[in-house]
Write a protein that holds these residues in place. Structure first.
Motif, PDB file in Angstrom:
ATOM      1  N   ASP A 166       4.804  -5.174  -7.557  1.00 48.13           N
ATOM      2  CA  ASP A 166       3.597  -5.999  -7.508  1.00 48.13           C
ATOM      3  C   ASP A 166       2.389  -5.150  -7.093  1.00 48.13           C
ATOM      4  OD1 ASP A 166       3.947  -5.575  -4.785  1.00 48.13           O
ATOM      5  OD2 ASP A 166       4.610  -7.615  -4.359  1.00 48.13           O
ATOM      6  N   VAL A 167       1.267  -5.822  -6.895  1.00 50.62           N
ATOM      7  CA  VAL A 167       0.020  -5.144  -6.546  1.00 50.62           C
ATOM      8  C   VAL A 167       0.160  -4.376  -5.235  1.00 50.62           C
ATOM      9  CG1 VAL A 167      -2.409  -5.523  -5.939  1.00 50.62           C
ATOM     10  CG2 VAL A 167      -1.391  -6.805  -7.818  1.00 50.62           C
ATOM     11  N   THR A 168       0.886  -4.932  -4.286  1.00 51.77           N
ATOM     12  CA  THR A 168       1.087  -4.263  -2.999  1.00 51.77           C
ATOM     13  C   THR A 168       1.815  -2.935  -3.194  1.00 51.77           C
ATOM     14  OG1 THR A 168       1.171  -6.402  -1.890  1.00 51.77           O
ATOM     15  CG2 THR A 168       2.060  -4.523  -0.682  1.00 51.77           C
ATOM     16  N   GLU A 169       2.852  -2.946  -4.020  1.00 52.00           N
ATOM     17  CA  GLU A 169       3.594  -1.705  -4.274  1.00 52.00           C
ATOM     18  C   GLU A 169       2.750  -0.700  -5.048  1.00 52.00           C
ATOM     19  OE1 GLU A 169       7.951  -1.900  -5.021  1.00 52.00           O
ATOM     20  OE2 GLU A 169       7.524  -4.062  -5.147  1.00 52.00           O
ATOM     21  N   SER A 170       1.957  -1.180  -5.990  1.00 49.77           N
ATOM     22  CA  SER A 170       1.055  -0.285  -6.729  1.00 49.77           C
ATOM     23  C   SER A 170       0.039   0.352  -5.790  1.00 49.77           C
ATOM     24  CB  SER A 170       0.319  -1.039  -7.832  1.00 49.77           C
ATOM     25  OG  SER A 170       1.201  -1.366  -8.873  1.00 49.77           O
ATOM     26  N   ASN A 171      -0.546  -0.459  -4.920  1.00 53.07           N
ATOM     27  CA  ASN A 171      -1.518   0.072  -3.956  1.00 53.07           C
ATOM     28  C   ASN A 171      -0.873   1.097  -3.036  1.00 53.07           C
ATOM     29  OD1 ASN A 171      -3.566  -1.515  -5.012  1.00 53.07           O
ATOM     30  ND2 ASN A 171      -3.357  -3.105  -3.459  1.00 53.07           N
ATOM     31  N   ARG A 172       0.354   0.819  -2.610  1.00 47.97           N
ATOM     32  CA  ARG A 172       1.073   1.754  -1.738  1.00 47.97           C
ATOM     33  C   ARG A 172       1.376   3.052  -2.479  1.00 47.97           C
ATOM     34  NH1 ARG A 172       1.512   4.303   2.636  1.00 47.97           N
ATOM     35  NH2 ARG A 172       3.608   4.715   3.376  1.00 47.97           N
ATOM     36  N   ALA A 173       1.717   2.965  -3.754  1.00 44.79           N
ATOM     37  CA  ALA A 173       1.977   4.165  -4.558  1.00 44.79           C
ATOM     38  C   ALA A 173       0.719   5.030  -4.661  1.00 44.79           C
ATOM     39  CB  ALA A 173       2.483   3.774  -5.943  1.00 44.79           C
ATOM     40  N   VAL A 174      -0.433   4.400  -4.848  1.00 45.74           N
ATOM     41  CA  VAL A 174      -1.703   5.144  -4.904  1.00 45.74           C
ATOM     42  C   VAL A 174      -1.980   5.790  -3.552  1.00 45.74           C
ATOM     43  CG1 VAL A 174      -4.209   4.946  -5.183  1.00 45.74           C
ATOM     44  CG2 VAL A 174      -2.677   3.730  -6.747  1.00 45.74           C
ATOM     45  N   GLU A 175      -1.757   5.045  -2.487  1.00 42.65           N
ATOM     46  CA  GLU A 175      -1.978   5.570  -1.135  1.00 42.65           C
ATOM     47  C   GLU A 175      -1.080   6.782  -0.863  1.00 42.65           C
ATOM     48  OE1 GLU A 175      -1.342   4.105   3.497  1.00 42.65           O
ATOM     49  OE2 GLU A 175      -1.427   2.610   1.903  1.00 42.65           O
ATOM     50  N   VAL A 207      -0.806   8.567 -11.947  1.00 39.57           N
ATOM     51  CA  VAL A 207      -0.781   7.564 -10.875  1.00 39.57           C
ATOM     52  C   VAL A 207      -1.948   6.593 -11.088  1.00 39.57           C
ATOM     53  CG1 VAL A 207      -1.011   7.149  -8.387  1.00 39.57           C
ATOM     54  CG2 VAL A 207       0.363   9.083  -9.203  1.00 39.57           C
ATOM     55  N   CYS A 208      -3.129   7.145 -11.344  1.00 41.90           N
ATOM     56  CA  CYS A 208      -4.310   6.300 -11.568  1.00 41.90           C
ATOM     57  C   CYS A 208      -4.117   5.388 -12.782  1.00 41.90           C
ATOM     58  CB  CYS A 208      -5.552   7.167 -11.765  1.00 41.90           C
ATOM     59  SG  CYS A 208      -6.013   8.136 -10.319  1.00 41.90           S
ATOM     60  N   THR A 209      -3.592   5.941 -13.866  1.00 41.87           N
ATOM     61  CA  THR A 209      -3.382   5.169 -15.094  1.00 41.87           C
ATOM     62  C   THR A 209      -2.411   4.012 -14.878  1.00 41.87           C
ATOM     63  OG1 THR A 209      -3.763   7.135 -16.455  1.00 41.87           O
ATOM     64  CG2 THR A 209      -2.613   5.299 -17.503  1.00 41.87           C
ATOM     65  N   HIS A 210      -1.295   4.299 -14.211  1.00 42.44           N
ATOM     66  CA  HIS A 210      -0.223   3.310 -14.082  1.00 42.44           C
ATOM     67  C   HIS A 210      -0.396   2.355 -12.894  1.00 42.44           C
ATOM     68  CE1 HIS A 210       2.585   5.096 -17.066  1.00 42.44           C
ATOM     69  NE2 HIS A 210       1.881   6.168 -16.801  1.00 42.44           N
ATOM     70  N   GLN A 211      -1.072   2.801 -11.847  1.00 45.37           N
ATOM     71  CA  GLN A 211      -1.074   2.013 -10.605  1.00 45.37           C
ATOM     72  C   GLN A 211      -2.420   1.401 -10.241  1.00 45.37           C
ATOM     73  OE1 GLN A 211       1.775   1.303  -9.634  1.00 45.37           O
ATOM     74  NE2 GLN A 211       3.029   2.985 -10.366  1.00 45.37           N
ATOM     75  N   MET A 212      -3.492   1.819 -10.887  1.00 41.17           N
ATOM     76  CA  MET A 212      -4.813   1.267 -10.559  1.00 41.17           C
ATOM     77  C   MET A 212      -5.319   0.411 -11.715  1.00 41.17           C
ATOM     78  SD  MET A 212      -6.701   4.550  -8.780  1.00 41.17           S
ATOM     79  CE  MET A 212      -8.026   3.581  -8.031  1.00 41.17           C
ATOM     80  N   ALA A 213      -5.973  -0.673 -11.376  1.00 49.72           N
ATOM     81  CA  ALA A 213      -6.578  -1.526 -12.401  1.00 49.72           C
ATOM     82  C   ALA A 213      -7.706  -0.760 -13.085  1.00 49.72           C
ATOM     83  CB  ALA A 213      -7.122  -2.797 -11.755  1.00 49.72           C
TER      84      ALA A 213
END
Length: 163
Positions: free
Chosen positions: A43-52, A80-86
């Motif tokens: 979910d968005v939380t996991e995506s944000n954590r991956a970017v962090e 990472v930016c492509t896959h995890q950030m809107a």
């Protein structure tokens, strides 16, 4: 994936710092954590954590005695930016800052160009690269200082590491 990779990496660093020379971190290990961040699902939380985590790993590598970011590092962070950030202005700004750092470090390689084509809209790509996203570009067509430190191919990277 990102959390697990970060934990393994931390354990690797801890073991090395405790005297186990055989697990000395290197740029390949850092890049592996970034790759796990790029391909973390959730979910968005996991995506944000991956970017962090990806950002922390990149920053750690920049300051570490274990190596410096290479074109694989930058290209993988772009993944990472492509896959995890809107797709938004914030992502565009992160990509632009990263690209400028990559240029400064002379690490704009084929992977970086490929990932920029994936992550940026045509007009932003044109503004950064000075060429259309649809054009095939060889590194030699770009400013020399952008790619002067790029080592293409695994064999060349290994050789350079031991020179």
């Amino acid at each position: 994936k990102a959390e697990r990779a970060q934990n393994l990496f931390r354990e690797m660093k801890r073991l090395y710092e405790a005297g186990n020379e055989s697990v000395r971190p290197n740029v390949v290990a850092y890049n592996a954590v970034l790759n796990a961040c790029a391909f973390t699902n959730g979910d968005v939380t996991e995506s944000n954590r991956a970017v962090e985590i990806g950002h922390l790993i990149l920053r750690d590598l920049e300051q570490s005695p274990f190596g410096k970011p290479d074109q694989i590092t930058y290209g993988t962070f772009l993944k990472v930016c492509t896959h995890q950030m809107a797709d938004c202005d914030a992502r565009d700004k992160v990509v632009e800052v990263l690209f400028k750092k990559c240029c400064k470090d002379g690490q704009v390689g084929i992977m970086v160009i490929q990932q920029l084509k994936q992550v940026l809209k045509s007009d932003h790509y044109l503004r950064l690269i000075g060429r259309s996203r649809e054009e095939h570009i060889s590194l030699e067509e770009l400013p020399r200082n952008w790619w002067c430190n790029v080592v293409e191919g695994k064999r060349q990277r290994r050789k350079r590491r031991f020179d």
